[in-house]
Design a protein around this motif. Structure first.
Motif, PDB file in Angstrom:
ATOM      1  N   VAL A  75      54.038 -32.493  62.165  1.00 50.01           N
ATOM      2  CA  VAL A  75      52.624 -32.870  62.110  1.00 50.01           C
ATOM      3  C   VAL A  75      51.583 -31.679  62.989  1.00 50.01           C
ATOM      4  CG1 VAL A  75      50.690 -34.297  61.909  1.00 50.01           C
ATOM      5  CG2 VAL A  75      53.060 -35.071  61.349  1.00 50.01           C
ATOM      6  N   LEU A  76      51.777 -31.392  63.965  1.00 49.65           N
ATOM      7  CA  LEU A  76      51.070 -30.588  64.845  1.00 49.65           C
ATOM      8  C   LEU A  76      50.639 -29.239  64.301  1.00 49.65           C
ATOM      9  CD1 LEU A  76      52.024 -31.196  68.432  1.00 49.65           C
ATOM     10  CD2 LEU A  76      50.016 -31.957  67.304  1.00 49.65           C
ATOM     11  N   LYS A  77      51.699 -28.649  63.523  1.00 47.50           N
ATOM     12  CA  LYS A  77      51.424 -27.494  62.557  1.00 47.50           C
ATOM     13  C   LYS A  77      50.247 -27.841  61.497  1.00 47.50           C
ATOM     14  CE  LYS A  77      55.887 -26.765  62.484  1.00 47.50           C
ATOM     15  NZ  LYS A  77      57.215 -26.549  61.686  1.00 47.50           N
ATOM     16  N   TRP A  78      50.455 -28.774  60.857  1.00 44.38           N
ATOM     17  CA  TRP A  78      49.545 -29.356  59.749  1.00 44.38           C
ATOM     18  C   TRP A  78      47.911 -29.363  60.628  1.00 44.38           C
ATOM     19  CZ3 TRP A  78      52.673 -33.513  57.252  1.00 44.38           C
ATOM     20  CH2 TRP A  78      53.519 -33.083  56.438  1.00 44.38           C
ATOM     21  N   LEU A  79      48.084 -30.352  61.629  1.00 43.69           N
ATOM     22  CA  LEU A  79      46.721 -30.360  62.331  1.00 43.69           C
ATOM     23  C   LEU A  79      46.150 -29.076  62.761  1.00 43.69           C
ATOM     24  CD1 LEU A  79      47.677 -33.556  64.407  1.00 43.69           C
ATOM     25  CD2 LEU A  79      46.310 -33.510  62.106  1.00 43.69           C
ATOM     26  N   ILE A 103      44.184 -40.263  64.786  1.00 46.66           N
ATOM     27  CA  ILE A 103      45.327 -40.272  63.985  1.00 46.66           C
ATOM     28  C   ILE A 103      46.343 -40.746  65.252  1.00 46.66           C
ATOM     29  CG2 ILE A 103      47.139 -38.822  63.057  1.00 46.66           C
ATOM     30  CD1 ILE A 103      44.934 -36.866  62.498  1.00 46.66           C
ATOM     31  N   THR A 104      47.227 -41.644  64.591  1.00 41.64           N
ATOM     32  CA  THR A 104      48.427 -41.815  65.794  1.00 41.64           C
ATOM     33  C   THR A 104      49.843 -41.423  65.120  1.00 41.64           C
ATOM     34  OG1 THR A 104      49.719 -43.572  66.604  1.00 41.64           O
ATOM     35  CG2 THR A 104      48.811 -44.317  64.665  1.00 41.64           C
ATOM     36  N   VAL A 116      44.520 -42.845  60.387  1.00 42.15           N
ATOM     37  CA  VAL A 116      45.856 -42.526  60.083  1.00 42.15           C
ATOM     38  C   VAL A 116      46.827 -42.576  60.996  1.00 42.15           C
ATOM     39  CG1 VAL A 116      47.248 -40.340  58.906  1.00 42.15           C
ATOM     40  CG2 VAL A 116      44.543 -40.520  58.697  1.00 42.15           C
ATOM     41  N   ALA A 117      47.731 -43.390  60.284  1.00 35.98           N
ATOM     42  CA  ALA A 117      48.931 -43.731  61.355  1.00 35.98           C
ATOM     43  C   ALA A 117      50.281 -42.968  60.567  1.00 35.98           C
ATOM     44  CB  ALA A 117      49.252 -45.201  61.736  1.00 35.98           C
ATOM     45  N   LEU A 118      51.116 -41.958  61.203  1.00 35.82           N
ATOM     46  CA  LEU A 118      52.034 -41.368  60.857  1.00 35.82           C
ATOM     47  C   LEU A 118      53.559 -41.424  61.432  1.00 35.82           C
ATOM     48  CD1 LEU A 118      50.575 -37.913  59.984  1.00 35.82           C
ATOM     49  CD2 LEU A 118      50.817 -39.444  58.339  1.00 35.82           C
ATOM     50  N   SER A 119      54.320 -42.076  60.979  1.00 34.35           N
ATOM     51  CA  SER A 119      55.659 -42.188  61.683  1.00 34.35           C
ATOM     52  C   SER A 119      56.733 -42.381  60.750  1.00 34.35           C
ATOM     53  CB  SER A 119      55.728 -43.516  62.530  1.00 34.35           C
ATOM     54  OG  SER A 119      55.560 -44.814  61.309  1.00 34.35           O
ATOM     55  N   TYR A 120      58.155 -42.254  61.398  1.00 33.04           N
ATOM     56  CA  TYR A 120      59.216 -42.196  60.655  1.00 33.04           C
ATOM     57  C   TYR A 120      59.392 -43.521  60.611  1.00 33.04           C
ATOM     58  CZ  TYR A 120      60.547 -37.438  61.662  1.00 33.04           C
ATOM     59  OH  TYR A 120      60.607 -36.100  62.002  1.00 33.04           O
ATOM     60  N   SER A 121      59.694 -44.361  59.446  1.00 30.26           N
ATOM     61  CA  SER A 121      60.042 -45.758  59.579  1.00 30.26           C
ATOM     62  C   SER A 121      60.786 -46.278  58.198  1.00 30.26           C
ATOM     63  CB  SER A 121      58.657 -46.447  59.778  1.00 30.26           C
ATOM     64  OG  SER A 121      59.266 -47.880  59.798  1.00 30.26           O
TER      65      SER A 121
END
Length: 182
Positions: free
Chosen positions: A130-134, A119-120, A164-169
């Motif tokens: 996201v860290l809480k979800w992970l 994951i990135t 998986v790549a998660l970001s604000y964009s």
């Protein structure tokens, strides 16, 4: 290489060999034939599998045709294994047991989510959400191995084999697929 992997490789080779051996013989046909031999009756075997007697009889005929020999000696009132059937059926029972066990092993392997997930995540999103979800994900699925790249820089998800790549964009590269999660 762990023991389970070695066992899986051995099972794969055995299954491949058995599959080549059975070629055109259907596994369901073999199950029917074994039940006919067990019950000494095509009608009783058909009832057991909730099929028509003609379907059970066709399964026997297909297998006998493939083998080039009769597996049963039939009269109007009696059915028994032929000499060829006496040799063939015990090996078929063993093969079916092995295939059934191999299927169970595969189902057990995939019943639990496991493996590596790359994951990135953008730094801010990762730290704040996201860290809480992970953490929850790892608690629910302890066999998952997470490899997390947390950074605000863009990385090539293909070159770095990112799952998986998660970001604000507000925009997305044209070669990627994205959707809103919140």
């Amino acid at each position: 290489m762990n023991i389970k992997l070695v066992f899986s490789l051995i099972n794969s080779k055995i299954i491949e060999t058995l599959s080549n051996f059975f070629e055109n013989v259907q596994l369901e046909d073999l199950r029917i034939i074994i039940k006919v031999a067990e019950l000494y009756s095509i009608m009783a075997a058909a009832d057991h599998f909730n099929i028509q007697p003609a379907t059970a009889s066709a399964a026997i005929k297909r297998t006998e045709h493939h083998l080039g020999t009769e597996l049963f000696t039939r009269t109007t009132r009696q059915l028994r294994l032929s000499t060829a059937g006496e040799k063939y059926l015990p090996q078929c029972q063993q093969a079916l047991q092995l295939l059934t066990q191999a299927k169970r092993d595969i189902e057990e392997d995939y019943a639990e989510i496991q493996g590596e997930l790359r994951i990135t995540i953008s730094s801010d999103l990762g730290r704040n959400l996201v860290l809480k979800w992970l953490d929850e994900l790892m608690d629910q699925h302890p066999k998952i191995i997470l490899k997390i790249h947390m950074s605000n820089s863009n990385i090539d998800v293909y070159r770095n084999a990112i799952d998986v790549a998660l970001s604000y964009s507000p925009s997305l590269q044209s070669n990627l697929y994205g959707f809103k999660i919140l």
